[in-house]
Design a protein around this motif. Structure first.
Motif: not given
Length: 526
Positions: A411-430
């Motif tokens: 769950l650490g990868i699934a939930l917290l990793g997904s949170l990090a991935a979400l912020l990268f998708r929102i704030q990253g260069p896309d």
């Protein structure tokens, strides 16, 4: 058990059998974390999407956690050594397939097979070990070695992976399992005995299927929503997963031999223990994965240097596992659990000062401080859970404590990793789903690279803060709900997994300890 059996001194065969058992234990522990430093190399070679990368990391843990209790009961009925042999063979096949997987889909499939095989190994190891060491004193020593090996394997997985990747291709982190598996398959029939439970409970196949499918659908929905946004597919999968998990929960209340005894959660101390088994593993796996990517992809360190930087935290975690039983004897379980949550929370918050330009010292400090908390949780969770329930339900409590560790890791990868991935998708260069994928694109402007790295670091900080808040909350609940003096009179000293030693005034084994083997569904004294 008669007196002759208790006083039997183990010979060379028993100690060799212990060494043979430790091989699969080390592999199962290491393979839960070996990819944390290897993922940048895997991403470079296979180009997985963001959600595929997360599945590569945690499908192993989900398979182990979802099937751990089931395979414990199957081993009781059909023979634990037989299950060990089948599981080791399947683990070797999965390792070989993962080493040469041509794409992310097959790598995920072989990692799932390795997880299923890992779930067959862990429940049976201690039962077989108890047949090798019938003397209580030497059995305690052997189980201490087993516990330290498991903790060390879990902590050293990223380090070993980094060492291999500095010399070989990414598949070597799986291929290295094969010699250990072959050696086990050759020596186990010679050195180990078959073990069966005299009265094994029925394994409900529907419960196994419902728990696995419901969990995987729910996690898929979270990952898909984080990496691709909320779609009809992710929403449908999430709703279906929740409904199936609800069905699974209701079914357990009607079974004579439930896969999970949810009635145990009525006890607050038991609930604290199980959640403590879950949260530290969530934090540890997410921090290890995101921290390894930070060192390599953001700071540009070679994989070997990143592996060496993980050594202090791994050493602290392993040593803490060994000394925690003595610590609990001095300060009590309540204070030990409070120390666990405080150390993990502070250690995670030490990741917040890291930045795109530097943060190695903060990373090392984080792993060392949090490693104290992780080590305490590994050692005291199952014992706290078992002590909080009636004796006849101790087996179910121990099994749930073990499962919470494996599910927390995933769950650490699934939930917290997904949170990090979400912020990268929102704030990253896309440009790409992941930081590694973005950095592989040639001709990127320096400001684009800086934006991508900054977005990743933001996700790392957010995951660390959320996990720290969860640990702070659990620490507060521990302070409120857990009594200063345990309501259970005996003081129990326990190494991780299923063997416990309980100090009772009526013990007669000469050292003041009554040795109790608690298994899923029953209790036997040795």
């Amino acid at each position: 058990m008669n007196e002759q059996r208790v006083s039997h001194r183990p010979g060379l065969r028993a100690w060799l059998g212990l060494l043979v058992i430790l091989g699969p234990v080390l592999l199962v522990a290491m393979d839960g974390s070996v990819l944390f430093l290897a993922m940048p190399k895997v991403t470079e070679a296979l180009s997985p999407t963001a959600d595929q990368a997360l599945w590569i990391l945690d499908v192993y843990g989900f398979a182990v956690g979802a099937l751990l209790i089931s395979f414990g009961s199957i081993g009781d009925r059909y023979g634990r050594l037989k299950l060990l042999m089948i599981g080791a063979a399947a683990f070797g096949i999965g390792s070989a397939g993962a080493s040469f997987a041509p794409g992310p889909e097959l790598l995920i499939a072989f990692r799932a097979l390795m997880g299923v095989a890992g779930a067959t190994l862990l429940p049976s190891v201690l039962a077989v070990l108890s047949e090798l060491f019938t003397d209580p004193h030497r059995r305690a020593r052997a189980i201490g070695i087993f516990a330290a090996t498991f903790a060390a394997g879990f902590a050293l997985g990223p380090v070993v992976g980094g060492q291999l990747l500095s010399r070989f291709w990414w598949g070597s982190v799986f291929l290295v399992n094969l010699p250990v598996v072959v050696l086990f398959l050759v020596l186990a029939p010679v050195l180990l005995r078959e073990v069966r439970a005299p009265r094994a409970g029925h394994v409900d196949a529907w419960s196994v299927l419902l728990s696995a499918v419901g969990l995987l659908l729910t996690v898929y929905a979270v990952k898909h929503a984080a990496t691709e946004g909320l779609t009809a597919t992710s929403a449908g999968a999430g709703i279906a997963g929740i409904v199936i998990l609800g069905w699974f929960t209701r079914r357990q209340g009607r079974l004579r031999y439930p896969l999970i005894d949810f009635g145990l959660f009525r006890d607050r101390v038991f609930t604290i223990a199980i959640v403590t088994g879950l949260l530290p593993l969530m934090a540890w796996s997410a921090a290890a994965y995101l921290g390894g990517s930070y060192l390599q992809s953001v700071l540009g360190l070679p994989v070997l240097d990143a592996a060496l930087l993980a050594l202090p935290g791994a050493a602290v975690l392993t040593v803490t596992c060994l000394v925690t039983p003595a610590l609990v004897g001095c300060i009590g379980k309540r204070a030990a659990l409070l120390t666990c949550h405080f150390c993990v929370a502070v250690g995670l918050l030490l990741l917040v000062p890291t930045s795109v330009s530097g943060g190695i010292v903060w990373y090392i400090a984080s792993t060392v401080v949090a490693g104290l908390g992780y080590g305490i949780s590994f050692s005291v969770v199952a014992d706290t859970a078992v002590a909080a329930v009636p004796t006849e339900r101790a087996g179910s409590a121990a099994a749930l404590a073990e499962t919470s560790n494996e599910i927390g890791n995933a769950l650490g990868i699934a939930l917290l990793g997904s949170l990090a991935a979400l912020l990268f998708r929102i704030q990253g260069p896309d440009i790409a789903d992941t930081l590694s994928g973005t950095l592989q694109i040639p001709g990127l402007a320096p400001e684009v690279i800086s934006d991508a790295k900054t977005a990743f670091v933001t996700g790392l900080h957010a995951a660390a803060v959320v996990a720290a808040i969860l640990h702070g909350t659990l620490g507060f609940l521990t302070l409120r709900w857990m009594p200063k003096t345990s309501p259970v009179q005996p003081m129990t000293v326990r190494s991780p997994w299923r063997r416990t030693w309980t100090r009772r005034p009526e013990c007669d084994d000469g050292d003041g300890f009554r040795h109790v083997l608690r298994r899923g569904g029953g209790r036997g004294t040795s």
